[in-house]
Design an enzyme around this catalytic site. Structure first.
Site, short mmCIF file in Angstrom:
data_model
loop_
_atom_site.label_atom_id
_atom_site.label_comp_id
_atom_site.label_asym_id
_atom_site.label_seq_id
_atom_site.Cartn_x
_atom_site.Cartn_y
_atom_site.Cartn_z
N GLY A 26 12.23 3.51 7.75
CA GLY A 26 11.79 4.88 8.05
C GLY A 26 12.00 5.24 9.51
CD GLN A 75 9.65 -1.35 11.60
OE1 GLN A 75 8.64 -2.00 11.83
NE2 GLN A 75 9.82 -0.69 10.47
CE1 TYR A 79 -4.44 0.71 -0.11
CE2 TYR A 79 -3.68 2.64 1.10
CZ TYR A 79 -4.66 2.00 0.36
OH TYR A 79 -5.84 2.64 0.07
N GLY A 138 6.28 7.97 1.37
CA GLY A 138 7.22 7.61 2.43
C GLY A 138 8.03 6.39 2.02
CG HIS A 139 6.09 2.58 1.59
ND1 HIS A 139 4.75 2.85 1.56
CD2 HIS A 139 6.28 1.78 2.67
CE1 HIS A 139 4.14 2.25 2.57
NE2 HIS A 139 5.05 1.59 3.26
CE LYS A 198 4.00 6.50 10.17
NZ LYS A 198 3.99 5.04 10.34
CG ASP A 199 7.25 2.61 11.43
OD1 ASP A 199 6.20 2.50 12.06
OD2 ASP A 199 7.28 2.84 10.20
P1 AMP Z 1 5.33 -0.38 6.32
O1 AMP Z 1 4.88 -0.73 4.94
O2 AMP Z 1 4.38 0.49 7.06
O3 AMP Z 1 5.84 -1.56 7.10
O4 AMP Z 1 6.61 0.54 6.10
C1 AMP Z 1 7.72 0.08 5.39
C2 AMP Z 1 8.87 1.00 5.63
O5 AMP Z 1 8.53 2.32 5.21
C3 AMP Z 1 9.25 1.10 7.12
O6 AMP Z 1 10.65 1.14 7.25
C4 AMP Z 1 8.61 2.41 7.53
O7 AMP Z 1 9.25 3.03 8.62
C5 AMP Z 1 8.78 3.23 6.26
N1 AMP Z 1 7.82 4.33 6.23
C6 AMP Z 1 6.47 4.24 6.42
N2 AMP Z 1 5.91 5.46 6.38
C7 AMP Z 1 6.93 6.35 6.16
C8 AMP Z 1 6.99 7.77 6.04
N3 AMP Z 1 5.91 8.53 6.12
N4 AMP Z 1 8.20 8.34 5.81
C9 AMP Z 1 9.32 7.56 5.72
N5 AMP Z 1 9.33 6.21 5.84
C10 AMP Z 1 8.15 5.62 6.06
#
Ligand code: AMP
Length: 281
Positions: A146, A152, A31, A35-36, A148-149
């Site tokens: 990121g 993590q 999704y 950010g990704h 953001k996490d």
């Molecule tokens: P997720 O799909 O939510 O597991 O995120 C995958 C990667 O994208 C993780 O390393 C997150 O920290 C990073 N990520 C998610 N949202 C953002 C954002 N807004 N800015 C930067 N990295 C992000």
């Protein structure tokens, strides 16, 4: 772009890619948003080949509804990765990813069980285990996560350090919408009213940064943020923590070193997290 459904396809593809240079890995749950894609851009700049994974990892969800309702859009995600220049993407199902008698876990014992880990028991164990598996499968030179996490990222850096995993971990700054809300796949599940209210998380962090001029204690600053977010009736504050930016240890009294504000706020039923690093004046 090669789409790999199985571990064998992935191994074959990576063996080919590795012959012609370095590999940067971007693990995601799909999704995809900007950010990704910022992680992808960082990986493209530093590596000969950028590869990604899209896997909604069941073991990091405590709640079956949260897992079921997690948004998915593989048919939109793949063109984004392809157009960006990603060489290969791994899209396993849980059955492919996990052996049906799997019993091995990876856990950063202290870091995994505090803060968001206390709110979501087992979450970081699930994350550390799946990321270890992805590191073993891809054997990347660098991997991108990121900020953001924030917790993590700390968990992954700690696990890489403690287990001597040969990968360079890169943290990438949070990408936000124009109104300050951190981009997140979960934002799509917010009601229109909750979406309108959610920028309060970032506004409270910016206001807290301004308050630093008054040299507040960590407790005072935390209360200030709590109160400000509390003015938003739809926001249910789960936790506001101000921690040492590097160790995530609690800060008592004056804030004399870089600190991170960690927020976990529910807009029923969606849990949003955000982070902001503050520096003493
Ligand atoms: P997720 O799909 O939510 O597991 O995120 C995958 C990667 O994208 C993780 O390393 C997150 O920290 C990073 N990520 C998610 N949202 C953002 C954002 N807004 N800015 C930067 N990295 C992000």
């Amino acid at each position: 772009m090669k789409i790999c459904h199985t571990k064998q396809e992935l191994r074959t593809t990576l063996t080919e890619l590795r012959r012609t240079g370095s590999i940067g890995l971007v693990p995601t749950m799909g999704y995809l948003h900007d950010g990704h894609m910022s992680l992808v851009q960082h990986a493209l700049q530093e590596n000969d080949h950028t590869v990604a994974s899209i896997f909604v990892n069941p073991t990091q969800f405590g709640n079956a509804d949260d897992l079921t309702n997690y948004p998915r859009a593989l048919e939109d995600d793949l063109p984004l990765l392809r157009e960006a220049g990603v060489a290969a993407v791994f899209t396993p199902t849980p059955d492919i990813m996990y052996h049906d008698a799997a019993q091995t876990i990876v856990e950063t014992t202290d870091l995994a069980n505090k803060l968001l880990g206390a709110l979501r028991p087992g979450h970081f164990r699930g994350v550390a285990t799946v990321v270890t598996k992805l590191f073993n499968l891809f054997q990347p030179d660098r991997a991108y996560f990121g900020e953001k996490d924030y917790q993590q990222l700390a968990v992954i850096r700690t696990m890489v350090r403690d287990l001597d995993i040969p990968v360079i971990v890169r943290g990438v700054p949070t990408v936000r919408h124009d109104d300050g809300l951190a981009m997140s796949s979960r934002n799509s599940r917010l009601s229109p009213d909750a979406r309108a209210a959610a920028p309060i998380l970032h506004q409270a962090c910016l206001a807290a940064q301004d308050r630093m001029a008054d040299r507040p204690s960590a407790e005072e600053l935390s209360q200030f943020i709590h109160d400000m977010i509390g003015t938003e009736p739809l926001a249910d504050v789960q936790s506001v923590d101000i921690r040492n930016a590097e160790t995530l240890e609690p800060i008592n009294g004056p804030i004399t070193q870089p600190a991170v504000i960690l927020l976990a706020i529910t807009f029923d039923p969606v849990l949003l997290i955000d982070q902001f690093v503050i520096t003493p004046n």
